[in-house]
Design an enzyme around this catalytic site. Structure first.
Site, PDB file in Angstrom:
ATOM      1  N   GLU A  31      -5.593   6.270  -1.901  1.00 45.24           N
ATOM      2  CA  GLU A  31      -5.897   5.704  -1.757  1.00 45.24           C
ATOM      3  C   GLU A  31      -6.399   3.592  -1.627  1.00 45.24           C
ATOM      4  O   GLU A  31      -6.076   3.063  -1.302  1.00 45.24           O
ATOM      5  CB  GLU A  31      -6.349   5.690   0.174  1.00 45.24           C
ATOM      6  CG  GLU A  31      -5.890   6.501   1.180  1.00 45.24           C
ATOM      7  CD  GLU A  31      -4.994   6.151   1.221  1.00 45.24           C
ATOM      8  OE1 GLU A  31      -4.471   5.055   1.772  1.00 45.24           O
ATOM      9  OE2 GLU A  31      -4.688   7.766   1.755  1.00 45.24           O
TER      10      GLU A  31
ATOM     11  N   ASP B 170      -4.987   0.392  -1.984  1.00 40.70           N
ATOM     12  CA  ASP B 170      -5.401  -0.439  -1.254  1.00 40.70           C
ATOM     13  C   ASP B 170      -4.776  -1.691  -2.650  1.00 40.70           C
ATOM     14  O   ASP B 170      -4.674  -3.133  -2.285  1.00 40.70           O
ATOM     15  CB  ASP B 170      -6.670  -0.131  -1.034  1.00 40.70           C
ATOM     16  CG  ASP B 170      -6.360   0.459   0.159  1.00 40.70           C
ATOM     17  OD1 ASP B 170      -5.424   0.404   1.489  1.00 40.70           O
ATOM     18  OD2 ASP B 170      -7.477   0.703   1.298  1.00 40.70           O
TER      19      ASP B 170
ATOM     20  N   HIS C 227       1.382   4.214  -3.138  1.00 40.55           N
ATOM     21  CA  HIS C 227       1.638   5.617  -3.035  1.00 40.55           C
ATOM     22  C   HIS C 227       2.473   6.490  -3.893  1.00 40.55           C
ATOM     23  O   HIS C 227       2.326   7.421  -3.749  1.00 40.55           O
ATOM     24  CB  HIS C 227       1.459   6.070  -1.889  1.00 40.55           C
ATOM     25  CG  HIS C 227       0.379   5.859  -0.638  1.00 40.55           C
ATOM     26  ND1 HIS C 227      -1.415   6.650  -0.910  1.00 40.55           N
ATOM     27  CD2 HIS C 227      -0.147   5.801   0.250  1.00 40.55           C
ATOM     28  CE1 HIS C 227      -2.296   6.438  -0.309  1.00 40.55           C
ATOM     29  NE2 HIS C 227      -1.174   6.052   0.517  1.00 40.55           N
TER      30      HIS C 227
ATOM     31  N   HIS D 289       0.765  -0.802   0.171  1.00 42.82           N
ATOM     32  CA  HIS D 289      -0.196   0.360   0.022  1.00 42.82           C
ATOM     33  C   HIS D 289       0.739   1.728  -0.338  1.00 42.82           C
ATOM     34  O   HIS D 289       0.570   1.720  -0.508  1.00 42.82           O
ATOM     35  CB  HIS D 289      -1.193   0.332   1.283  1.00 42.82           C
ATOM     36  CG  HIS D 289      -1.649   1.086   1.681  1.00 42.82           C
ATOM     37  ND1 HIS D 289      -3.684   1.348   1.431  1.00 42.82           N
ATOM     38  CD2 HIS D 289      -1.140   2.574   1.755  1.00 42.82           C
ATOM     39  CE1 HIS D 289      -3.874   2.454   1.469  1.00 42.82           C
ATOM     40  NE2 HIS D 289      -2.523   3.473   1.994  1.00 42.82           N
ATOM     41  N   GLU D 290       2.135   0.977   0.803  1.00 42.40           N
ATOM     42  CA  GLU D 290       2.347   2.507   0.944  1.00 42.40           C
ATOM     43  C   GLU D 290       3.705   2.914  -0.534  1.00 42.40           C
ATOM     44  O   GLU D 290       3.433   4.051  -1.339  1.00 42.40           O
ATOM     45  CB  GLU D 290       3.183   2.329   2.365  1.00 42.40           C
ATOM     46  CG  GLU D 290       2.501   2.619   3.632  1.00 42.40           C
ATOM     47  CD  GLU D 290       1.944   3.693   3.335  1.00 42.40           C
ATOM     48  OE1 GLU D 290       1.879   4.481   3.188  1.00 42.40           O
ATOM     49  OE2 GLU D 290       0.755   3.066   4.235  1.00 42.40           O
TER      50      GLU D 290
HETATM   51 ZN   LIG Z   1      -2.675   5.071   2.762  1.00 43.98          ZN
END
Ligand SMILES: [Zn+2]
Length: 690
Positions: A587, A591, A530, A526-527
């Site tokens: 986000e 995900d 980003h 997830h990070e």
């Molecule tokens: Zn996030």
């Protein structure tokens, strides 16, 4: 809770405002002192076997959670993450009680965290002092003779985090991440977000009238007669509404180009002739600047007209309100603390009861002295083995992204090369900082709760402002070690996993590899994703806002993200409130991309270790364990008011959709659970960005 000004694009795993303790949504007295254990990597008790994983995977993976762990009365929601935070708070509580007990052997940091915590806990002393600790600031407001004196007062208020009119701080220059510059940003609102002032409908109107009543109540508790308090509250609401009108909405603020307007100081002075910036800057004591980022120029033009048109008495009332509203309510007498809870936590978020004081004081200490508390926490709770295991997983996920990029069929070679360059430049930060922050100049005085909070705010703001004009410290962390959250920083181009999040079930040394990749691997993914979502992709390998995409690739990327915007726009969170697909796009992309990266990494791991993917263990194949691990990150329940608040302020989707919205985009999920194409979790048309 003091509002913290963070001028950094930090893309988190959970909402920042709810970080340490997933925080403000938490915990109080009798019913909530229950202690929780950490859950295992896969908890079969949580699974609702009567649900069909192909119809609603969240219900299948987590259906029994609310029955086993109902939302405590001191929370607006409760889930797996909140259980970890309860568990962690208990550890911090014991540490702080010990530090508070004192003794000659305390280190300097133990003295500070112990006395900060003890002062926060001393409600009798706080009540006895009443409003006296606020009096010097109230006197300064009362003494204002003309608007010309505003800059000096606002400089002081800025240092103690009073959210009046606008925000001022430091940031890395978007266009040159090696530079640290000054930033002036919109601010000054008391409701959670700009649109709260304008949204139509019964709920929104009721919230606004409750807010005006709340201001009235607070002013009354500060000694104003009822009629004056009511009349001031109305004027304050009008002033804030005017400020909101010239503020940029949160969805637009997600695009870094919309909040980056470098200008010479002289130009800011020209657009705001009513406000003497030279006086403000002298009083805030920063190194002389020639230019700065004025995030939203229209806001400052509007602010200028407002200062001109608003009478001094209204400005004074507004400043009194923002002073008390910005003060950490644990440092206020009980009547004001209760009133703050009633509006912000009870009415806005549906939390039935206040949390126990000790939990709020643990949080307040973490916020004020995060790295002092974190240093003690890490020594006790984060062994080198946890760090090593995480480093391995992070490297596996990065290798998975490398592989994914290589096989991407929609991106031109030129953009792909830049993407790979960016990926290889990502710095991994795990557990805690290499160099701890030095708090030796911060004075913590036992028995002075509000003074401690103000000094801690000034200390932190001074530290931030002193960076202007200096080289960037790339080792710095934006979260404290016990925090149960993670983030990607676009200007640092780094991923950060505090020790708090590296606990079971997110990483469980007794769990299978499949479960750990589903839980922790998806968080790491997830990070990392980003860095390549609609926001992060605008920054390059060095953290500079620089378009490294060909026009053709941008177009293809936007087609892909449009699919996700539409998908999430269709999800209803509560009543008639739908998810905002544009606000949550980054986000949701993280995900979706995160789970795919974890999946690729797990397959590589299984191959390395000869794991038989058809061999069931404990009733589930490894791939089923992987998806169940992922789904169970989000087990829990959220009260309807909190859901509404979340959808209207938080770029993260509600828990159910962080599971169902993602697995339905992965045909590999449907295959693992034997779903038929066309079933809800295996739609014929699905979205994929990364
Ligand atoms: Zn996030």
């Amino acid at each position: 809770m003091k509002k913290i000004m963070v001028y950094r694009i930090m893309l988190t795993w959970l909402f920042l405002a709810t970080s340490l303790v997933l925080a403000q949504t938490q915990s109080s007295s009798s019913t909530s002192d229950k202690t929780y254990k950490l859950l295992p990597g896969l908890d079969k008790q949580l699974i609702n076997n009567s649900a069909d994983p192909c119809v609603d995977f969240f219900e299948y993976a987590c259906g029994n959670f609310p029955k086993l762990y109902p939302i405590p009365s001191d929370r607006s929601g409760f889930g797996v993450g909140a259980m970890i935070s309860e568990y962690t708070q208990n550890i911090l509580h014991t540490m702080l009680e010990k530090a508070a007990a004192g003794g000659e052997s305390r280190t300097a940091n133990e003295q500070k965290i112990g006395d900060y915590y003890a002062s926060c806990m001393d409600i009798d002393a706080i009540d006895k002092k009443g409003l006296q600790p606020l009096q010097p600031d109230l006197d300064r407001i009362a003494a204002l003779k003309s608007k010309d004196e505003l800059p000096a007062l606002l400089a002081h208020f800025q240092m103690i985090n009073v959210n009046a009119f606008f925000g001022f701080g430091e940031q890395q220059d978007f266009k040159d991440a090696t530079k640290q510059i000054a930033i002036a940003d919109q601010g000054g609102l008391g409701l959670p977000e700009r649109d709260y002032y304008f949204r139509k409908g019964d709920v929104a109107e009721k919230t606004r009238s409750e807010y005006v009543q709340h201001i009235t109540n607070m002013l009354k508790l500060m000694g104003e007669p009822e009629t004056q308090a009511a009349s001031d509250a109305k004027k304050i609401m009008d002033l804030e509404t005017a400020l909101a009108k010239v503020s940029l909405d949160i969805t637009s603020r997600r695009d870094p180009k919309n909040i980056y307007h470098m200008m010479p100081l002289s130009q800011l002075e020209t657009i705001t002739p009513e406000f003497a910036w030279n006086r403000f800057l002298t009083d805030i004591k920063i190194t002389p600047i020639t230019d700065l980022n004025v995030t939203v120029p229209d806001f400052f033009k509007g602010l200028n007209s407002l200062i001109a048109s608003t009478d001094l008495d209204t400005i004074k009332a507004y400043l009194r309100w923002q002073l008390v509203n910005s003060t950490d309510s644990t440092a206020l007498p009980k009547a004001l603390d209760d009133e703050e809870f009633d509006f912000n936590r009870h009415k806005l978020a549906g939390q039935p009861e206040q949390r126990p004081r000790w939990k709020r004081c643990v949080e307040a200490t973490d916020q004020a002295l995060g790295e002092a508390l974190g240093q003690v926490y890490v020594a006790q709770e984060f062994p080198p083995s946890s760090k090593q295991a995480t480093v391995q997983m992070v490297h596996d996920i990065e290798a998975a992204m490398d592989e994914d990029l290589e096989h991407l069929d929609w991106m031109t070679a030129a953009t792909k090369a830049r993407a790979e360059q960016k990926l290889h430049a990502v710095a991994d930060k795990i557990g805690y900082p290499d160099h701890w922050r030095d708090y030796s100049k911060l004075e913590v005085i036992r028995g002075d709760a509000l003074g401690n909070a103000d000094r801690a705010a000034e200390f932190e703001n001074r530290r931030e402002l002193n960076k202007i004009g200096k080289p960037v410290d790339r080792g710095e962390w934006g979260m404290s070690p016990p925090t149960i959250n993670a983030y990607y920083s676009a200007t640092m181009n780094d991923i950060n996993f505090p020790a708090g999040i590296l606990q079971p079930p997110f990483y469980d040394k007794n769990a299978t590899d499949a479960e750990n990749y589903g839980h922790g691997g998806a968080i790491v993914g997830h990070e990392l994703t980003h860095g390549f979502d609609d926001q992060g992709r605008q920054f390059d390998a060095n953290g500079n806002l620089d378009d490294w995409w060909t026009a053709e690739d941008t177009k293809r990327f936007e087609q892909k993200t449009d699919c996700e915007v539409k998908e999430y726009d269709n999800f209803t969170a509560v009543d008639d409130v739908k998810i905002n697909g544009k606000l949550t796009l980054g986000e949701n992309t993280a995900d979706n991309g995160g789970l795919r990266l974890a999946y690729i990494a797990f397959l590589a791991d299984a191959k390395r270790k000869n794991i038989d993917l058809n061999q069931k263990q404990d009733g589930y194949t490894p791939l089923q364990q992987f998806f169940l691990g992922f789904g169970q990150d989000w087990c829990g329940e959220t009260r309807p008011q909190q859901l509404r608040l979340q959808v209207q302020t938080d770029p993260h989707s509600p828990r159910k959709f962080r599971v169902d919205g993602v697995v339905q985009n992965m045909p590999e999920f449907g295959k693992a659970f034997g779903c038929k194409p066309g079933q809800p979790m295996m739609p014929v048309n699905s979205c994929r960005v990364w």
